[in-house]
Design a protein around this motif. Structure first.
Motif, PDB file in Angstrom:
ATOM      1  N   LEU A 137       0.842  -1.186   0.000  1.00 58.13           N
ATOM      2  CA  LEU A 137       0.000   0.000   0.000  1.00 58.13           C
ATOM      3  C   LEU A 137       0.882   1.241   0.000  1.00 58.13           C
ATOM      4  CD1 LEU A 137      -2.543  -1.032   2.808  1.00 58.13           C
ATOM      5  CD2 LEU A 137      -2.456  -1.780   0.420  1.00 58.13           C
TER       6      LEU A 137
ATOM      7  N   PRO B   3       0.000   5.391  -0.656  1.00 57.59           N
ATOM      8  CA  PRO B   3      -0.861   6.481  -1.117  1.00 57.59           C
ATOM      9  C   PRO B   3      -0.116   7.591  -1.844  1.00 57.59           C
ATOM     10  CG  PRO B   3      -0.498   6.624   1.245  1.00 57.59           C
ATOM     11  CD  PRO B   3       0.122   5.334   0.804  1.00 57.59           C
TER      12      PRO B   3
ATOM     13  N   ASP C 260      -1.742  -0.094 -10.757  1.00 52.06           N
ATOM     14  CA  ASP C 260      -2.361  -0.258  -9.451  1.00 52.06           C
ATOM     15  C   ASP C 260      -3.484  -1.294  -9.514  1.00 52.06           C
ATOM     16  OD1 ASP C 260      -0.712   1.624  -8.309  1.00 52.06           O
ATOM     17  OD2 ASP C 260      -2.141   3.266  -8.507  1.00 52.06           O
ATOM     18  N   ASP C 261      -3.558  -2.108  -8.455  1.00 52.75           N
ATOM     19  CA  ASP C 261      -4.639  -3.082  -8.261  1.00 52.75           C
ATOM     20  C   ASP C 261      -4.606  -4.242  -9.253  1.00 52.75           C
ATOM     21  OD1 ASP C 261      -5.666  -1.403  -6.200  1.00 52.75           O
ATOM     22  OD2 ASP C 261      -6.730  -0.217  -7.700  1.00 52.75           O
TER      23      ASP C 261
ATOM     24  N   ARG D 223      -1.239  -1.016  -4.341  1.00 53.39           N
ATOM     25  CA  ARG D 223      -2.493  -0.272  -4.274  1.00 53.39           C
ATOM     26  C   ARG D 223      -2.217   1.127  -3.747  1.00 53.39           C
ATOM     27  NH1 ARG D 223      -6.047  -4.292  -5.320  1.00 53.39           N
ATOM     28  NH2 ARG D 223      -5.637  -6.373  -4.439  1.00 53.39           N
ATOM     29  N   GLN D 224      -2.772   2.119  -4.413  1.00 57.09           N
ATOM     30  CA  GLN D 224      -2.592   3.514  -3.993  1.00 57.09           C
ATOM     31  C   GLN D 224      -3.728   3.861  -3.032  1.00 57.09           C
ATOM     32  OE1 GLN D 224      -1.800   6.227  -7.183  1.00 57.09           O
ATOM     33  NE2 GLN D 224      -1.753   8.027  -5.858  1.00 57.09           N
ATOM     34  N   ILE D 225      -3.569   3.435  -1.794  1.00 55.10           N
ATOM     35  CA  ILE D 225      -4.616   3.579  -0.792  1.00 55.10           C
ATOM     36  C   ILE D 225      -3.978   3.673   0.585  1.00 55.10           C
ATOM     37  CG2 ILE D 225      -4.886   1.085  -0.474  1.00 55.10           C
ATOM     38  CD1 ILE D 225      -7.900   1.539  -0.196  1.00 55.10           C
ATOM     39  N   ARG D 226      -4.648   4.336   1.492  1.00 53.20           N
ATOM     40  CA  ARG D 226      -4.171   4.438   2.867  1.00 53.20           C
ATOM     41  C   ARG D 226      -4.608   3.201   3.652  1.00 53.20           C
ATOM     42  NH1 ARG D 226      -2.490   9.718   3.581  1.00 53.20           N
ATOM     43  NH2 ARG D 226      -3.321  11.222   2.088  1.00 53.20           N
TER      44      ARG D 226
ATOM     45  N   ALA E  90      -8.183   2.841   5.023  1.00 50.24           N
ATOM     46  CA  ALA E  90      -9.256   2.646   4.046  1.00 50.24           C
ATOM     47  C   ALA E  90      -9.186   1.280   3.367  1.00 50.24           C
ATOM     48  CB  ALA E  90      -9.196   3.746   2.984  1.00 50.24           C
ATOM     49  N   TYR E  91      -8.163   0.518   3.666  1.00 53.08           N
ATOM     50  CA  TYR E  91      -7.921  -0.750   2.974  1.00 53.08           C
ATOM     51  C   TYR E  91      -8.786  -1.863   3.550  1.00 53.08           C
ATOM     52  CZ  TYR E  91      -5.307  -4.942   1.574  1.00 53.08           C
ATOM     53  OH  TYR E  91      -4.943  -6.171   1.089  1.00 53.08           O
ATOM     54  N   ARG E  92      -9.444  -2.592   2.645  1.00 48.81           N
ATOM     55  CA  ARG E  92     -10.252  -3.748   3.034  1.00 48.81           C
ATOM     56  C   ARG E  92      -9.947  -4.891   2.066  1.00 48.81           C
ATOM     57  NH1 ARG E  92     -10.623  -0.484   6.326  1.00 48.81           N
ATOM     58  NH2 ARG E  92     -12.429   0.267   7.509  1.00 48.81           N
ATOM     59  N   THR E  93      -9.944  -6.112   2.593  1.00 46.05           N
ATOM     60  CA  THR E  93      -9.685  -7.271   1.751  1.00 46.05           C
ATOM     61  C   THR E  93     -10.219  -8.516   2.442  1.00 46.05           C
ATOM     62  OG1 THR E  93      -7.956  -8.584   0.655  1.00 46.05           O
ATOM     63  CG2 THR E  93      -7.398  -7.621   2.789  1.00 46.05           C
TER      64      THR E  93
END
Length: 235
Positions: free
Chosen positions: A95, A97, A129-130, A143-146, A149-152
């Motif tokens: 990850l 951002p 990304d992704d 993934r360009q995410i904080r 906010a990340y869920r999986t």
């Protein structure tokens, strides 16, 4: 990320610096810190993340790794090389951002110092990304995410927690963040980080981790390995 104020308003600048083991790091004007130890970027990455992860799970043929802070891509490159060396299969999700731009990462000298991995290193940075890519037995997604906010639906064996320090990014070193990270780990999974600050240890314990203090990289006295207890937070 900070609920009380918006961090990092000034324009970003990343300056290339040489560390003691001849490998590069970057100085971030946003964080006011370097990405790696001045005593050696490669040295620190191996000592804090890669070697402890592979040693802890020495009998596991496949590792699932989550990295908080892709940054220069050094941890990912060294993990890929260690997977090849030890004949492991690794799924690696990272990850970031605030990605390092191409004009900067193409100047990083890790493959030159290591004597291998130039094309793979560039592929990791340039991958979309992704979208999962495969480099032999190393599967990789960025993934360009904080983190908050990340869920999986996936669970991981290891988390490389490589954010900037608690002084620069205090919002990333809280009980709430570590509770969230705990839910991403398998029971008895581990979190590795260079920071051994007292508030970090306390936040990890409050989040349900068993916290072990290990010798740090270079002249740094300590680092942390935190183990997710089986009885802690349920998903």
């Amino acid at each position: 990320m900070n609920n009380n104020s918006e961090p990092y308003r000034q324009p970003e600048c990343r300056r290339l610096q040489l560390t003691s083991d001849r490998s590069h790091t970057l100085f971030s004007t946003k964080a006011g810190q370097t990405y790696h130890s001045a005593e050696g970027a490669i040295m620190e990455s191996l000592h804090v993340y890669v070697s402890p992860a592979f040693a802890h799970f020495r009998d596991k043929p496949q590792l699932d790794v989550l990295e908080i802070g892709f940054g220069t891509g050094l941890n990912a490159l060294l993990t890929m090389l260690e997977a090849e060396k030890t004949n492991r299969t690794v799924y690696y999700e990272t990850l970031e951002p605030d990605p390092v731009p191409e004009s900067v990462y193409t100047r990083l000298n890790y493959p030159d110092v290591l004597g291998t991995g130039r094309e793979a290193f560039l592929t990791l940075h340039r991958s979309a990304d992704d979208q999962q890519i495969a480099l032999s037995s190393f599967r990789f997604v960025k993934r360009q995410i904080r983190i908050e906010a990340y869920r999986t639906g996936r669970l991981f064996d290891v988390v490389y927690y490589d954010a900037f320090s608690p002084d620069a990014q205090p919002e990333l070193w809280t009980r709430e963040i570590f509770e969230h990270v705990s839910r991403l780990l398998r029971p008895s999974g581990i979190l590795l980080t260079y920071s051994a600050k007292g508030t970090v240890k306390q936040a990890l314990r409050e989040a349900g981790f068993e916290v072990l203090r290990l010798p740090g990289a270079g002249s740094k006295h300590h680092m942390l390995k935190a183990i997710r207890k089986r009885e802690n937070i349920e998903r």
